[in-house]
Design an enzyme around this catalytic site. Structure first.
Site, PDB file in Angstrom:
ATOM      1  N   ASP A   1     -18.062  16.671 -30.377  1.00 23.59           N
ATOM      2  CA  ASP A   1     -19.239  16.959 -29.548  1.00 23.59           C
ATOM      3  C   ASP A   1     -20.466  17.326 -30.386  1.00 23.59           C
ATOM      4  O   ASP A   1     -21.516  17.666 -29.839  1.00 23.59           O
ATOM      5  CB  ASP A   1     -18.935  18.077 -28.544  1.00 23.59           C
ATOM      6  CG  ASP A   1     -18.561  19.393 -29.219  1.00 23.59           C
ATOM      7  OD1 ASP A   1     -18.588  19.448 -30.468  1.00 23.59           O
ATOM      8  OD2 ASP A   1     -18.255  20.359 -28.498  1.00 23.59           O
TER       9      ASP A   1
ATOM     10  N   GLU B   1     -20.636  19.884 -32.653  1.00 27.30           N
ATOM     11  CA  GLU B   1     -20.659  21.255 -33.181  1.00 27.30           C
ATOM     12  C   GLU B   1     -20.198  21.284 -34.630  1.00 27.30           C
ATOM     13  O   GLU B   1     -19.329  20.511 -35.031  1.00 27.30           O
ATOM     14  CB  GLU B   1     -19.713  22.152 -32.363  1.00 27.30           C
ATOM     15  CG  GLU B   1     -20.282  22.593 -31.057  1.00 27.30           C
ATOM     16  CD  GLU B   1     -19.383  23.606 -30.348  1.00 27.30           C
ATOM     17  OE1 GLU B   1     -18.338  24.010 -30.902  1.00 27.30           O
ATOM     18  OE2 GLU B   1     -19.724  23.967 -29.204  1.00 27.30           O
TER      19      GLU B   1
ATOM     20  N   ARG C   1     -43.930  22.258 -38.942  1.00 25.00           N
ATOM     21  CA  ARG C   1     -45.103  21.564 -38.400  1.00 25.00           C
ATOM     22  C   ARG C   1     -45.455  22.096 -37.017  1.00 25.00           C
ATOM     23  O   ARG C   1     -46.542  21.879 -36.523  1.00 25.00           O
ATOM     24  CB  ARG C   1     -44.839  20.048 -38.338  1.00 25.00           C
ATOM     25  CG  ARG C   1     -44.863  19.387 -39.698  1.00 25.00           C
ATOM     26  CD  ARG C   1     -44.524  17.921 -39.638  1.00 25.00           C
ATOM     27  NE  ARG C   1     -43.132  17.692 -39.291  1.00 25.00           N
ATOM     28  CZ  ARG C   1     -42.566  16.491 -39.228  1.00 25.00           C
ATOM     29  NH1 ARG C   1     -43.288  15.412 -39.474  1.00 25.00           N
ATOM     30  NH2 ARG C   1     -41.307  16.364 -38.932  1.00 25.00           N
TER      31      ARG C   1
ATOM     32  N   LYS D   1     -56.960  11.988 -42.032  1.00 22.60           N
ATOM     33  CA  LYS D   1     -55.964  11.448 -41.091  1.00 22.60           C
ATOM     34  C   LYS D   1     -55.985  12.280 -39.806  1.00 22.60           C
ATOM     35  O   LYS D   1     -55.952  13.500 -39.864  1.00 22.60           O
ATOM     36  CB  LYS D   1     -54.578  11.534 -41.740  1.00 22.60           C
ATOM     37  CG  LYS D   1     -53.448  11.052 -40.853  1.00 22.60           C
ATOM     38  CD  LYS D   1     -52.089  11.295 -41.482  1.00 22.60           C
ATOM     39  CE  LYS D   1     -51.535  12.649 -41.120  1.00 22.60           C
ATOM     40  NZ  LYS D   1     -50.167  12.890 -41.619  1.00 22.60           N
TER      41      LYS D   1
ATOM     42  N   ARG E   1     -54.143  12.703 -35.950  1.00 18.78           N
ATOM     43  CA  ARG E   1     -53.031  12.282 -35.082  1.00 18.78           C
ATOM     44  C   ARG E   1     -53.373  12.638 -33.640  1.00 18.78           C
ATOM     45  O   ARG E   1     -53.795  13.765 -33.369  1.00 18.78           O
ATOM     46  CB  ARG E   1     -51.741  12.991 -35.509  1.00 18.78           C
ATOM     47  CG  ARG E   1     -50.485  12.429 -34.852  1.00 18.78           C
ATOM     48  CD  ARG E   1     -49.248  13.233 -35.235  1.00 18.78           C
ATOM     49  NE  ARG E   1     -48.825  13.070 -36.613  1.00 18.78           N
ATOM     50  CZ  ARG E   1     -48.006  12.109 -37.045  1.00 18.78           C
ATOM     51  NH1 ARG E   1     -47.530  11.222 -36.207  1.00 18.78           N
ATOM     52  NH2 ARG E   1     -47.655  12.050 -38.321  1.00 18.78           N
TER      53      ARG E   1
HETATM   54  C1  R5P Z   1     -48.226  15.909 -41.619  1.00 20.46           C
HETATM   55  O1  R5P Z   1     -49.226  16.546 -41.542  1.00 20.46           O
HETATM   56  C2  R5P Z   1     -47.367  15.886 -42.853  1.00 20.46           C
HETATM   57  O2  R5P Z   1     -48.031  16.370 -43.969  1.00 20.46           O
HETATM   58  C3  R5P Z   1     -46.844  14.505 -43.123  1.00 20.46           C
HETATM   59  O3  R5P Z   1     -47.910  13.660 -43.486  1.00 20.46           O
HETATM   60  C4  R5P Z   1     -46.150  13.940 -41.926  1.00 20.46           C
HETATM   61  O4  R5P Z   1     -45.347  14.907 -41.314  1.00 20.46           O
HETATM   62  C5  R5P Z   1     -45.319  12.765 -42.312  1.00 20.46           C
HETATM   63  O5  R5P Z   1     -44.709  12.234 -41.176  1.00 20.46           O
HETATM   64  P1  R5P Z   1     -44.531  10.678 -41.026  1.00 20.46           P
HETATM   65  O6  R5P Z   1     -43.905  10.187 -42.320  1.00 20.46           O
HETATM   66  O7  R5P Z   1     -43.647  10.513 -39.851  1.00 20.46           O
HETATM   67  O8  R5P Z   1     -45.888  10.107 -40.816  1.00 20.46           O
END
Ligand code: R5P
Length: 292
Positions: free
Chosen positions: A39, A41, A96, A192, A194
């Site tokens: 399961d 565990e 994160r 970057k 998101r």
């Molecule tokens: C995000 O801010 C982290 O520094 C990484 O860039 C991120 O977690 C990487 O995740 P992935 O490879 O899924 O884009």
């Protein structure tokens, strides 16, 4: 057998690193074994009883939750007989999730901190924690060890052609600067973004960089699905750079992340051994030993 003074317990996900650390510290070593039930565990066992100061070593890469519960179990067991238990979690999961980005989200970094405290950890050692702001959730000393100097020294020995260091996002700009300083070169950072709802990534127009004919070292704390590095590599290719290398501390490389990154034009990925894998080129056991 009762093991006194200093003991390192190696969790199943980090046995080699734990053994290296035990050797560097001249400590007793206990290898934890784990059995996974149908399961899902985990049944965790340690053969000897640690006493005195005990260091539990385990990263929490996939299977994340299993590795985390195993770490909690090891700390709890070690605490029964040890005077102090230090958790060395080179890659610590959930860091994160350090904010309520969208209303109603759980700040799981804080939950992780509470659980580690509850089972008896008195100090945590992490390598390049994703978000330093998560440290405030820990009601105990947290040591965040940086692998950046070791990663940079590795690249220095590669003698790349006029290298340029680029952070994969703005948060890692200071680390990119530190990396570049060791190489005696320049750095920059990609902007970057998101989308918190869809998870989609976009690289907004970043600071002007003349990369023509230059080798680029893209630096980040971790690679999970590879999505961030793929976007970054596609952006950098358009600037007519020469070769693209990636330097990261934690290479989770989930699924076919490595293939996707190579297909996007990255020549080589270099990571530390916080997570065991093919891209490991840097052993962090010495910097962990120094931090203890
Ligand atoms: C995000 O801010 C982290 O520094 C990484 O860039 C991120 O977690 C990487 O995740 P992935 O490879 O899924 O884009």
């Amino acid at each position: 057998m009762i093991m006194a003074n200093l003991t390192v317990i190696g969790g199943s996900a980090s046995q080699t690193l734990a053994k290296n650390l035990a050797n560097k510290l001249d400590a007793n070593y206990i290898k934890a074994s784990v059995r996974i039930f149908p399961d899902g565990e985990s049944k965790v066992t340690i053969g000897n009883k640690p006493a005195g100061k005990t260091i539990v070593v385990q990263s929490t890469h996939p299977p994340v939750d299993s590795n985390f519960i195993q770490t909690l179990s090891l700390i709890s067991k070690a605490r029964e007989t040890s005077s102090q238990v230090i958790a060395v979690m080179p890659y610590l999961c959930y860091m994160r999730q350090d904010k309520e980005f969208l209303p109603g989200e759980v700040i799981t970094s804080a939950v992780i901190a509470k659980m580690l405290r509850a089972v008896g950890a008195s100090k945590i050692v992490i390598v390049d924690i994703h978000s330093k702001s998560a440290i405030k959730y820990f009601d105990m000393p947290v040591r965040n060890v940086s692998a950046v100097p070791k990663l940079a020294m590795f690249f220095k020995k590669m003698k790349l052609k006029n290298p340029f260091v680029i952070a994969a996002d703005l948060f890692w700009a200071p680390q990119a600067r530190q990396f570049a300083k060791i190489l005696g070169t320049e750095s920059s950072a990609l902007n970057k973004q998101r989308n918190r709802k869809t998870g989609n990534l976009e690289i907004k127009k970043s600071q002007k960089m003349n990369l023509v004919g230059r080798d680029v070292i893209l630096v980040d704390d971790m690679i999970s699905t590879g999505g961030s590095i793929v976007k970054a590599a596609e952006y950098l290719k358009k600037q007519n750079c020469r070769n693209i290398y990636v330097a990261c501390t934690h290479a989770l490389l989930v699924g076919d992340a490595e293939k996707k990154i190579k297909n996007a034009g990255v020549l080589r990925i270099i990571s530390t051994n916080t997570i065991p894998g093919k891209t490991n080129a840097i052993d962090v056991s010495d910097i962990l030993a120094e931090s203890l």
